[in-house]
Design a protein around this motif. Structure first.
Motif, short mmCIF file in Angstrom:
data_model
loop_
_atom_site.label_atom_id
_atom_site.label_comp_id
_atom_site.label_asym_id
_atom_site.label_seq_id
_atom_site.Cartn_x
_atom_site.Cartn_y
_atom_site.Cartn_z
N SER A 200 0.72 -1.23 0.16
CA SER A 200 0.02 0.03 -0.08
C SER A 200 1.04 1.23 0.02
CB SER A 200 -1.14 -0.20 1.10
OG SER A 200 -1.79 -1.04 1.09
N ALA A 201 1.77 1.23 0.81
CA ALA A 201 2.75 2.48 0.69
C ALA A 201 3.36 2.72 -0.57
CB ALA A 201 3.93 2.21 1.79
N ASP B 100 1.02 4.33 -3.08
CA ASP B 100 0.73 5.52 -3.05
C ASP B 100 1.98 6.46 -3.32
OD1 ASP B 100 -1.74 4.97 -1.44
OD2 ASP B 100 -0.69 5.44 0.55
N GLU B 101 3.11 5.77 -3.18
CA GLU B 101 4.20 6.49 -3.90
C GLU B 101 4.21 6.63 -5.37
OE1 GLU B 101 7.49 9.01 -3.96
OE2 GLU B 101 6.15 8.60 -2.24
N HIS C 294 1.59 6.29 -7.32
CA HIS C 294 0.74 7.39 -7.56
C HIS C 294 1.00 8.53 -7.58
CE1 HIS C 294 -2.78 9.66 -7.83
NE2 HIS C 294 -2.75 10.24 -6.71
N ASN C 295 1.88 9.05 -6.43
CA ASN C 295 2.64 10.44 -6.60
C ASN C 295 3.45 10.59 -7.71
OD1 ASN C 295 0.91 11.02 -4.38
ND2 ASN C 295 2.48 10.27 -2.58
N ARG D 18 1.58 10.91 -11.17
CA ARG D 18 0.82 12.28 -10.89
C ARG D 18 1.74 13.32 -11.31
NH1 ARG D 18 -1.88 13.57 -5.73
NH2 ARG D 18 0.49 13.96 -5.20
N CYS E 183 -4.86 4.03 -9.54
CA CYS E 183 -4.08 3.22 -8.45
C CYS E 183 -5.04 2.65 -7.57
CB CYS E 183 -2.98 4.07 -7.87
SG CYS E 183 -1.53 4.32 -8.74
N ASP F 188 -5.81 -0.03 -4.43
CA ASP F 188 -5.52 -1.29 -3.28
C ASP F 188 -6.72 -2.36 -3.38
OD1 ASP F 188 -4.74 -2.74 -1.00
OD2 ASP F 188 -3.64 -1.18 -0.09
#
Length: 174
Positions: free
Chosen positions: A16-17, A20-21, A23-24, A27, A35, A37
């Motif tokens: 999950s972490a 998120d990264e 995605h950043n 983006r 993205c 989960d």
């Protein structure tokens, strides 16, 4: 073909972490994507299938259609691919998907520390047992396209390595 990047690994490995990264990173590079989960798509009862997999796949199909409608061109999933058919089931929910699988790994001591920092009560003991059990299953059955270690380095490095190894070039906007 739709580029589909699946990040898998045992409980506490950091799926999950890393999602998120990634995605950043995508983006910031202005790459149209979505993205998901998949654990978040399973929270319902009564359950349908192992770990509510039938519900997850139905939700994935609907969400991907909506993401496509608003311009997503790539999809990144965080999930456990425990059974050989799990990857094909995810890919089938995404029309014309071209999957690439990254398996995250990390030491059991790091996974346990992560789990102890986020789980409470009976869920903690289940997750501590599951991380060991699932790692054995993945060691025996998993056939990822590549493996990335997610130990003691910045999460951005992990995300960038995954994207590079998946063949997803990142060109930051000028």
């Amino acid at each position: 073909m739709i580029p589909l990047l699946v990040i898998t690994g045992t409980v506490g490995v950091g799926k999950s972490a890393v999602l998120d990264e990634i995605h950043n990173i995508l983006r910031a590079a202005e790459i149209p994507h979505a993205c998901l989960d998949l654990d978040a798509l399973a929270m319902s009862w009564p359950e349908r299938g192992r770990f509510n997999r039938d519900v997850v796949l139905g939700n994935l199909e609907i969400l991907w259609a909506n993401f496509r409608r608003v311009g997503a061109e790539r999809l990144v999933l965080a999930t456990v691919l425990e059974e050989p058919e799990d990857l094909s089931a995810c890919a089938n929910a995404i029309a014309c998907a071209k999957p690439t699988v990254c398996q995250l790994t990390t030491a059991e001591s790091i996974r346990s520390a992560r789990l102890r920092s986020r789980e409470i009560g009976a869920g903690l003991e289940w997750h501590l047992q599951r991380t060991v059990e699932l790692q054995r299953i993945l060691d025996a059955r998993s056939r990822p396209d590549f493996i990335v270690t997610n130990d003691d380095r910045p999460i951005r490095e992990v995300g960038l390595e995954i994207l590079e190894r998946a063949g997803w070039p990142i060109n930051s906007p000028a």
